[in-house]
Write a protein that holds these residues in place. Sequence first.
Motif, PDB file in Angstrom:
ATOM      1  N   VAL A  14       0.842  -1.335   0.094  1.00 38.15           N
ATOM      2  CA  VAL A  14      -0.082   0.076   0.124  1.00 38.15           C
ATOM      3  C   VAL A  14       0.865   1.251   0.307  1.00 38.15           C
ATOM      4  N   THR A  15       2.158   1.457   1.001  1.00 36.17           N
ATOM      5  CA  THR A  15       2.884   2.231   0.960  1.00 36.17           C
ATOM      6  C   THR A  15       3.625   2.554  -0.548  1.00 36.17           C
ATOM      7  N   ALA A  16       4.076   1.570  -1.024  1.00 34.42           N
ATOM      8  CA  ALA A  16       4.830   1.841  -2.189  1.00 34.42           C
ATOM      9  C   ALA A  16       3.890   1.902  -3.395  1.00 34.42           C
ATOM     10  N   LYS A  17       2.743   1.656  -3.312  1.00 31.66           N
ATOM     11  CA  LYS A  17       1.678   1.685  -4.514  1.00 31.66           C
ATOM     12  C   LYS A  17       1.408   3.540  -4.225  1.00 31.66           C
ATOM     13  N   ASN A  18       1.082   3.822  -3.132  1.00 26.45           N
ATOM     14  CA  ASN A  18       0.856   5.275  -3.005  1.00 26.45           C
ATOM     15  C   ASN A  18       1.941   6.133  -3.097  1.00 26.45           C
ATOM     16  N   GLY A  27      -6.946   3.002 -11.257  1.00 25.12           N
ATOM     17  CA  GLY A  27      -5.546   3.121 -11.818  1.00 25.12           C
ATOM     18  C   GLY A  27      -4.966   1.463 -11.454  1.00 25.12           C
ATOM     19  N   MET A  28      -3.622   1.758 -11.183  1.00 23.28           N
ATOM     20  CA  MET A  28      -2.805   0.568 -11.091  1.00 23.28           C
ATOM     21  C   MET A  28      -3.227  -0.114  -9.826  1.00 23.28           C
ATOM     22  N   GLU A  29      -3.258  -1.691  -9.697  1.00 21.49           N
ATOM     23  CA  GLU A  29      -3.510  -2.467  -8.386  1.00 21.49           C
ATOM     24  C   GLU A  29      -2.387  -3.146  -8.519  1.00 21.49           C
ATOM     25  N   VAL A  30      -1.910  -3.633  -7.006  1.00 24.45           N
ATOM     26  CA  VAL A  30      -0.743  -4.448  -6.937  1.00 24.45           C
ATOM     27  C   VAL A  30      -1.220  -5.522  -6.184  1.00 24.45           C
ATOM     28  N   SER A  31      -0.756  -6.685  -6.401  1.00 29.89           N
ATOM     29  CA  SER A  31      -1.002  -7.981  -5.815  1.00 29.89           C
ATOM     30  C   SER A  31       0.206  -8.745  -5.634  1.00 29.89           C
ATOM     31  N   PHE A  32      -0.048  -9.830  -4.562  1.00 31.52           N
ATOM     32  CA  PHE A  32       1.167 -10.714  -4.370  1.00 31.52           C
ATOM     33  C   PHE A  32       0.516 -11.987  -3.671  1.00 31.52           C
ATOM     34  N   SER A  33       1.085 -12.879  -4.231  1.00 32.57           N
ATOM     35  CA  SER A  33       0.744 -14.536  -3.384  1.00 32.57           C
ATOM     36  C   SER A  33       2.008 -14.999  -3.177  1.00 32.57           C
ATOM     37  N   TYR A  34       2.168 -15.887  -2.150  1.00 35.44           N
ATOM     38  CA  TYR A  34       3.240 -16.770  -1.762  1.00 35.44           C
ATOM     39  C   TYR A  34       2.981 -17.841  -0.961  1.00 35.44           C
ATOM     40  N   GLN A  35       3.849 -18.881  -0.807  1.00 39.90           N
ATOM     41  CA  GLN A  35       3.569 -20.076   0.071  1.00 39.90           C
ATOM     42  C   GLN A  35       4.585 -19.867   0.881  1.00 39.90           C
ATOM     43  N   LYS A  36       4.393 -20.034   2.176  1.00 35.51           N
ATOM     44  CA  LYS A  36       5.211 -20.403   3.249  1.00 35.51           C
ATOM     45  C   LYS A  36       5.342 -22.023   3.831  1.00 35.51           C
ATOM     46  N   GLU A  45      -0.547 -20.565   2.561  1.00 34.55           N
ATOM     47  CA  GLU A  45      -0.711 -19.765   1.366  1.00 34.55           C
ATOM     48  C   GLU A  45      -1.033 -18.379   1.697  1.00 34.55           C
ATOM     49  N   TYR A  46      -0.238 -17.302   1.363  1.00 35.78           N
ATOM     50  CA  TYR A  46      -0.844 -16.078   1.661  1.00 35.78           C
ATOM     51  C   TYR A  46      -0.854 -15.286   0.276  1.00 35.78           C
ATOM     52  N   GLU A  47      -1.963 -14.436   0.031  1.00 38.47           N
ATOM     53  CA  GLU A  47      -2.097 -13.459  -0.965  1.00 38.47           C
ATOM     54  C   GLU A  47      -3.003 -12.123  -0.459  1.00 38.47           C
ATOM     55  N   GLY A  48      -2.562 -11.025  -1.291  1.00 35.89           N
ATOM     56  CA  GLY A  48      -3.231 -10.048  -1.011  1.00 35.89           C
ATOM     57  C   GLY A  48      -3.227  -8.929  -2.002  1.00 35.89           C
ATOM     58  N   THR A  49      -3.988  -7.852  -1.876  1.00 33.74           N
ATOM     59  CA  THR A  49      -4.040  -6.922  -3.167  1.00 33.74           C
ATOM     60  C   THR A  49      -4.341  -5.581  -2.524  1.00 33.74           C
ATOM     61  N   THR A  50      -4.031  -4.571  -3.374  1.00 32.79           N
ATOM     62  CA  THR A  50      -4.489  -3.315  -3.177  1.00 32.79           C
ATOM     63  C   THR A  50      -5.902  -2.899  -3.714  1.00 32.79           C
ATOM     64  N   ALA A  51      -6.382  -3.849  -4.661  1.00 34.24           N
ATOM     65  CA  ALA A  51      -7.781  -3.795  -5.297  1.00 34.24           C
ATOM     66  C   ALA A  51      -8.955  -3.744  -4.194  1.00 34.24           C
ATOM     67  N   ARG A  52      -9.897  -2.983  -4.312  1.00 38.67           N
ATOM     68  CA  ARG A  52     -10.868  -2.987  -3.392  1.00 38.67           C
ATOM     69  C   ARG A  52     -11.798  -4.022  -3.535  1.00 38.67           C
ATOM     70  N   SER A  53     -11.800  -4.554  -4.659  1.00 36.89           N
ATOM     71  CA  SER A  53     -12.726  -5.674  -4.862  1.00 36.89           C
ATOM     72  C   SER A  53     -12.090  -7.106  -4.169  1.00 36.89           C
ATOM     73  N   GLY A  54     -10.696  -6.884  -3.546  1.00 36.80           N
ATOM     74  CA  GLY A  54     -10.105  -8.010  -2.927  1.00 36.80           C
ATOM     75  C   GLY A  54      -9.583  -9.167  -3.871  1.00 36.80           C
ATOM     76  N   VAL A  55      -9.813  -9.042  -5.124  1.00 41.29           N
ATOM     77  CA  VAL A  55      -9.372 -10.147  -5.994  1.00 41.29           C
ATOM     78  C   VAL A  55      -8.277 -10.063  -6.508  1.00 41.29           C
ATOM     79  N   VAL A  56      -7.115 -11.145  -6.134  1.00 42.20           N
ATOM     80  CA  VAL A  56      -5.731 -11.181  -6.326  1.00 42.20           C
ATOM     81  C   VAL A  56      -5.454 -11.552  -7.633  1.00 42.20           C
ATOM     82  N   ALA A  57      -4.628 -10.935  -8.435  1.00 41.11           N
ATOM     83  CA  ALA A  57      -4.184 -11.145  -9.822  1.00 41.11           C
ATOM     84  C   ALA A  57      -3.122 -12.280  -9.661  1.00 41.11           C
ATOM     85  N   LYS A  58      -3.638 -13.353 -10.540  1.00 40.61           N
ATOM     86  CA  LYS A  58      -2.739 -14.557 -10.628  1.00 40.61           C
ATOM     87  C   LYS A  58      -1.566 -14.402 -11.407  1.00 40.61           C
TER      88      LYS A  58
END
Length: 132
Positions: free
Chosen positions: A53-57, A94-103, A116-129
């Motif tokens: 969020v900080t990086a996107k802003n 505008g631009m949305e940032v997403s991530f996903s990773y496994q630990k 399995e973690y994933e997150g996004t800055t999109a309001r819809s909450g849908v993470v880009a694969k």
Amino acid sequence: MMKQNVVNLKRRQQGLSLVGLVLSLGILVVLAMVAMKVVPTVIEYSSIKKAIVTAKNGASTPREVQVAFDKQAEVGYITSIAGKDLQFTKGDDGMEVSFSYQKKIPLVGPASLLLEYEGTTARSGVVAKKPE
């Protein structure tokens, strides 16, 4: 009469036996050990969400977001992902940032726990694969 009171007293006495206490403590110890291994990954996930969020802003292009995220990751001890692992999509705002990773957390011997973690800055909450 005394014998009957002793029998009634034994019937009324309830509690945890030594075996029950040992088993209960064993279960608590196992749960505490798993929690001690999982909690740091949850804290890191929370840090990653704040960092994107900080990086996107603070950036306008995907490359600037990646560089800003890498700086945040270095300061915040984020080791699970890097700026190159972020996915970018065009959204309504505008631009949305997403991530996903496994630990993968090793437990005992061959047993491990996969988170399995994933997150996004999109309001819809849908993470880009990530494209494969």
